[in-house]
Write a protein that holds these residues in place. Structure first.
Motif, PDB file in Angstrom:
ATOM      1  N   GLY A 139      -4.396  15.188   8.570  1.00  0.00           N
ATOM      2  CA  GLY A 139      -4.216  15.014   9.120  1.00  0.00           C
ATOM      3  C   GLY A 139      -4.274  13.231  10.282  1.00  0.00           C
ATOM      4  N   LEU A 140      -4.517  12.810  10.718  1.00  0.00           N
ATOM      5  CA  LEU A 140      -5.113  11.423  10.918  1.00  0.00           C
ATOM      6  C   LEU A 140      -4.779  10.994  10.255  1.00  0.00           C
ATOM      7  CD1 LEU A 140      -5.860   9.614  13.919  1.00  0.00           C
ATOM      8  CD2 LEU A 140      -8.253  10.496  13.219  1.00  0.00           C
ATOM      9  N   PHE A 141      -5.056  10.672   8.931  1.00  0.00           N
ATOM     10  CA  PHE A 141      -5.373   9.191   8.288  1.00  0.00           C
ATOM     11  C   PHE A 141      -4.195   9.447   7.786  1.00  0.00           C
ATOM     12  CE2 PHE A 141      -9.993   9.119   8.292  1.00  0.00           C
ATOM     13  CZ  PHE A 141      -9.810   7.481   7.430  1.00  0.00           C
ATOM     14  N   ALA A 142      -3.181  10.486   7.518  1.00  0.00           N
ATOM     15  CA  ALA A 142      -1.712  10.850   7.538  1.00  0.00           C
ATOM     16  C   ALA A 142      -0.768   9.564   8.648  1.00  0.00           C
ATOM     17  CB  ALA A 142      -1.386  11.771   7.673  1.00  0.00           C
ATOM     18  N   ALA A 143      -1.294  10.005   9.824  1.00  0.00           N
ATOM     19  CA  ALA A 143      -0.751   9.527  10.859  1.00  0.00           C
ATOM     20  C   ALA A 143      -0.654   7.627  10.096  1.00  0.00           C
ATOM     21  CB  ALA A 143      -0.875   9.743  12.247  1.00  0.00           C
ATOM     22  N   LEU A 144      -1.797   7.500  10.263  1.00  0.00           N
ATOM     23  CA  LEU A 144      -2.325   5.918  10.361  1.00  0.00           C
ATOM     24  C   LEU A 144      -1.344   5.179   9.145  1.00  0.00           C
ATOM     25  CD1 LEU A 144      -6.020   6.094  10.738  1.00  0.00           C
ATOM     26  CD2 LEU A 144      -4.578   5.248  12.196  1.00  0.00           C
ATOM     27  N   THR A 145      -1.624   5.982   8.413  1.00  0.00           N
ATOM     28  CA  THR A 145      -0.588   5.626   6.928  1.00  0.00           C
ATOM     29  C   THR A 145       0.396   5.482   7.254  1.00  0.00           C
ATOM     30  OG1 THR A 145      -2.009   6.831   5.212  1.00  0.00           O
ATOM     31  CG2 THR A 145       0.126   5.896   4.405  1.00  0.00           C
ATOM     32  N   ALA A 146       1.350   6.970   8.298  1.00  0.00           N
ATOM     33  CA  ALA A 146       2.457   6.388   8.522  1.00  0.00           C
ATOM     34  C   ALA A 146       3.107   4.759   9.801  1.00  0.00           C
ATOM     35  CB  ALA A 146       2.972   7.502   9.270  1.00  0.00           C
ATOM     36  N   ALA A 147       1.845   4.561  10.646  1.00  0.00           N
ATOM     37  CA  ALA A 147       2.368   3.568  10.837  1.00  0.00           C
ATOM     38  C   ALA A 147       1.430   2.568  10.665  1.00  0.00           C
ATOM     39  CB  ALA A 147       0.525   3.314  12.306  1.00  0.00           C
ATOM     40  N   VAL A 148       1.110   2.267   9.126  1.00  0.00           N
ATOM     41  CA  VAL A 148       0.988   1.258   8.336  1.00  0.00           C
ATOM     42  C   VAL A 148       2.043   1.321   7.815  1.00  0.00           C
ATOM     43  CG1 VAL A 148      -0.297  -0.073   6.544  1.00  0.00           C
ATOM     44  CG2 VAL A 148      -1.621   1.526   8.450  1.00  0.00           C
ATOM     45  N   LEU A 149       2.911   1.857   7.276  1.00  0.00           N
ATOM     46  CA  LEU A 149       4.118   1.959   6.904  1.00  0.00           C
ATOM     47  C   LEU A 149       5.011   1.154   7.380  1.00  0.00           C
ATOM     48  CD1 LEU A 149       3.906   4.781   4.471  1.00  0.00           C
ATOM     49  CD2 LEU A 149       3.630   2.491   3.568  1.00  0.00           C
ATOM     50  N   ALA A 150       5.126   1.573   8.637  1.00  0.00           N
ATOM     51  CA  ALA A 150       6.052   1.451   9.188  1.00  0.00           C
ATOM     52  C   ALA A 150       6.010  -0.385  10.029  1.00  0.00           C
ATOM     53  CB  ALA A 150       6.115   2.331  10.824  1.00  0.00           C
ATOM     54  N   LEU A 151       5.359  -0.699   9.470  1.00  0.00           N
ATOM     55  CA  LEU A 151       4.635  -2.381  10.032  1.00  0.00           C
ATOM     56  C   LEU A 151       4.753  -2.424   8.562  1.00  0.00           C
ATOM     57  CD1 LEU A 151       3.906  -4.921  11.782  1.00  0.00           C
ATOM     58  CD2 LEU A 151       1.294  -3.747  10.556  1.00  0.00           C
ATOM     59  N   GLY A 152       5.368  -1.638   7.278  1.00  0.00           N
ATOM     60  CA  GLY A 152       5.867  -2.639   6.552  1.00  0.00           C
ATOM     61  C   GLY A 152       7.621  -2.455   6.345  1.00  0.00           C
ATOM     62  N   ALA A 153       8.015  -1.490   7.328  1.00  0.00           N
ATOM     63  CA  ALA A 153       9.440  -1.481   7.267  1.00  0.00           C
ATOM     64  C   ALA A 153       9.837  -2.684   7.519  1.00  0.00           C
ATOM     65  CB  ALA A 153       9.752  -0.397   7.996  1.00  0.00           C
ATOM     66  N   TRP A 154       9.152  -2.726   8.956  1.00  0.00           N
ATOM     67  CA  TRP A 154       9.757  -3.934   9.705  1.00  0.00           C
ATOM     68  C   TRP A 154      10.054  -5.082   8.903  1.00  0.00           C
ATOM     69  CZ3 TRP A 154       6.645  -8.386  11.196  1.00  0.00           C
ATOM     70  CH2 TRP A 154       7.007  -8.541  11.852  1.00  0.00           C
ATOM     71  N   ALA A 202      -5.524  11.731   1.435  1.00  0.00           N
ATOM     72  CA  ALA A 202      -5.247  10.492   2.819  1.00  0.00           C
ATOM     73  C   ALA A 202      -6.205   9.826   2.733  1.00  0.00           C
ATOM     74  CB  ALA A 202      -5.674  11.253   3.558  1.00  0.00           C
ATOM     75  N   TYR A 203      -7.133   9.060   1.974  1.00  0.00           N
ATOM     76  CA  TYR A 203      -7.342   7.646   2.545  1.00  0.00           C
ATOM     77  C   TYR A 203      -7.421   7.092   1.308  1.00  0.00           C
ATOM     78  CZ  TYR A 203     -12.343   9.916   4.509  1.00  0.00           C
ATOM     79  OH  TYR A 203     -13.197  11.296   5.420  1.00  0.00           O
ATOM     80  N   THR A 204      -6.661   7.745   0.459  1.00  0.00           N
ATOM     81  CA  THR A 204      -5.912   7.291  -0.321  1.00  0.00           C
ATOM     82  C   THR A 204      -4.049   6.455   0.042  1.00  0.00           C
ATOM     83  OG1 THR A 204      -7.168   8.089  -2.205  1.00  0.00           O
ATOM     84  CG2 THR A 204      -5.361   6.805  -3.304  1.00  0.00           C
ATOM     85  N   ALA A 205      -4.220   6.981   0.068  1.00  0.00           N
ATOM     86  CA  ALA A 205      -2.633   6.953   0.769  1.00  0.00           C
ATOM     87  C   ALA A 205      -3.016   6.137   1.882  1.00  0.00           C
ATOM     88  CB  ALA A 205      -2.132   8.452   1.885  1.00  0.00           C
ATOM     89  N   VAL A 206      -3.922   6.031   2.837  1.00  0.00           N
ATOM     90  CA  VAL A 206      -3.547   4.932   3.798  1.00  0.00           C
ATOM     91  C   VAL A 206      -4.251   3.434   3.178  1.00  0.00           C
ATOM     92  CG1 VAL A 206      -6.157   4.752   4.923  1.00  0.00           C
ATOM     93  CG2 VAL A 206      -4.006   4.537   6.381  1.00  0.00           C
ATOM     94  N   ALA A 207      -5.107   3.361   2.300  1.00  0.00           N
ATOM     95  CA  ALA A 207      -5.942   2.322   1.657  1.00  0.00           C
ATOM     96  C   ALA A 207      -4.139   1.418   0.774  1.00  0.00           C
ATOM     97  CB  ALA A 207      -6.526   2.487   0.395  1.00  0.00           C
ATOM     98  N   PHE A 208      -3.757   2.562   0.249  1.00  0.00           N
ATOM     99  CA  PHE A 208      -2.606   2.108  -0.340  1.00  0.00           C
ATOM    100  C   PHE A 208      -1.648   1.806   0.700  1.00  0.00           C
ATOM    101  CE2 PHE A 208       1.418   2.396  -2.318  1.00  0.00           C
ATOM    102  CZ  PHE A 208       1.450   1.815  -3.936  1.00  0.00           C
ATOM    103  N   ALA A 209      -1.256   1.726   1.877  1.00  0.00           N
ATOM    104  CA  ALA A 209      -0.361   1.904   2.786  1.00  0.00           C
ATOM    105  C   ALA A 209      -0.588   0.568   2.855  1.00  0.00           C
ATOM    106  CB  ALA A 209       0.293   2.640   3.706  1.00  0.00           C
ATOM    107  N   ILE A 210      -2.010   0.015   3.262  1.00  0.00           N
ATOM    108  CA  ILE A 210      -2.668  -1.256   4.617  1.00  0.00           C
ATOM    109  C   ILE A 210      -2.146  -2.461   2.676  1.00  0.00           C
ATOM    110  CG2 ILE A 210      -5.194  -2.514   4.240  1.00  0.00           C
ATOM    111  CD1 ILE A 210      -6.385   0.271   5.791  1.00  0.00           C
TER     112      ILE A 210
END
Length: 288
Positions: free
Chosen positions: A266-281, A149-157
């Motif tokens: 799960g919390l970091f998965a949600a943060l990853t989804a939020a960061v990716l949503a910004l990327g999609a925008w 989960a940490y890796t997912a959010v770091a990659f998404a950022i």
């Protein structure tokens, strides 16, 4: 599109896999070595005390390194070089171009790190006693589900920062700052509240995570102490002289490790989804 994305990212992926495989091999060796000394906590402590001081540092740095060197260049490097124009002028949508590059460059690394977290939990199981349990920082962050989960959010950022600032070095810096800030805030502000802590005034097992502790007077009320007032007497005599009759603590038991791991992942998965949503925008609104 998938083949093109693979050709573009294969060097970073190969380096990432080699790094994760090397760390996993070390942890497997540790578990095999520990298994050769069953029950000998004194020998285990002597051999692995210093090792356990380095493991958490490596595990905390790995996700952000992968985010910086695998995530940040995914889009930023293409935009800097102008090669993204070719991809966006083909018969594929922006969403597919964005999602394919993320999946090819990110998913294998996230899966590899999640696997490494499970390997670490297995390897460090017999050694957690050395650092008084795995509920505490930094052992909690070094094993289990959270590594993926940490890796997912770091990659998404990193990937999203590359789309927004369009500069690889700037995206790397944002990845480092964003990941560090999220980890500090979650570990200090959110994690203690994953469950209601247990209250006790007696002796506690060594593997618990104390979130608050203090001293009580004879009436059972909290009392503050002044260590500077202690002279040549023992600690117990000094505390008794200041009205201390017992201790209290709010804590989380070691049995909550996996439930806390699931909540934080799960919390970091949600943060990853939020960061990716910004990327999609950013792909649809800012990328030209």
């Amino acid at each position: 599109m998938t083949w093109v994305a693979w050709r573009q990212q294969r060097a970073q992926l190969m380096v990432a896999f080699a790094l994760v495989a090397l760390v996993a091999a070390v942890m497997v060796f540790v578990r095999i070595d520990v298994s050769s000394m069953p029950g000998d906590q004194g020998q285990l402590s002597d051999r692995y005390n210093q090792f356990l001081s380095y493991v958490p540092m490596v595990m905390l740095v790995l996700p952000v390194l992968l985010g910086m060197f695998a995530g940040a260049p995914v889009f930023a490097r293409e935009i800097e070089q102008g090669t993204h124009i070719f991809g966006l002028t083909q018969s594929i949508s922006r969403s597919r171009w964005w999602a394919t590059k993320l999946a090819v460059a990110g998913l294998p690394i996230i899966i590899a790190m999640a696997t490494l977290g499970i390997v670490n939990a297995w390897a460090l199981g017999p050694l957690n006693f050395i650092m008084s349990g795995r509920m505490r920082t930094p052992l909690f962050e070094s094993q289990g589900l959270v590594l993926g989960a940490y890796t997912a959010v770091a990659f998404a950022i990193g990937a999203t920062a590359g789309l927004l600032v369009r500069n690889t070095l700037a995206a790397m810096a944002i990845t480092l700052g964003g990941y560090t800030a999220m980890l500090v805030v979650v570990s200090n502000a959110a994690r203690p509240a994953y469950a209601d802590p247990t209250y006790s005034t007696g002796l506690l097992p060594t593997d618990v995570w104390r979130v608050e502790s203090g001293y009580l007077d004879g009436a059972g009320k909290p009392v503050s102490i002044a260590p500077e007032k202690c002279g040549m007497e023992t600690i117990a005599e000094c505390l008794a002289g200041q009205g201390v009759r017992s201790e209290f603590a709010w804590f989380h038991a070691g049995e909550r490790f996996w439930s806390f791991q699931a909540i934080e992942a799960g919390l970091f998965a949600a943060l990853t989804a939020a960061v990716l949503a910004l990327g999609a925008w950013a792909v649809h609104r800012r990328l030209r």
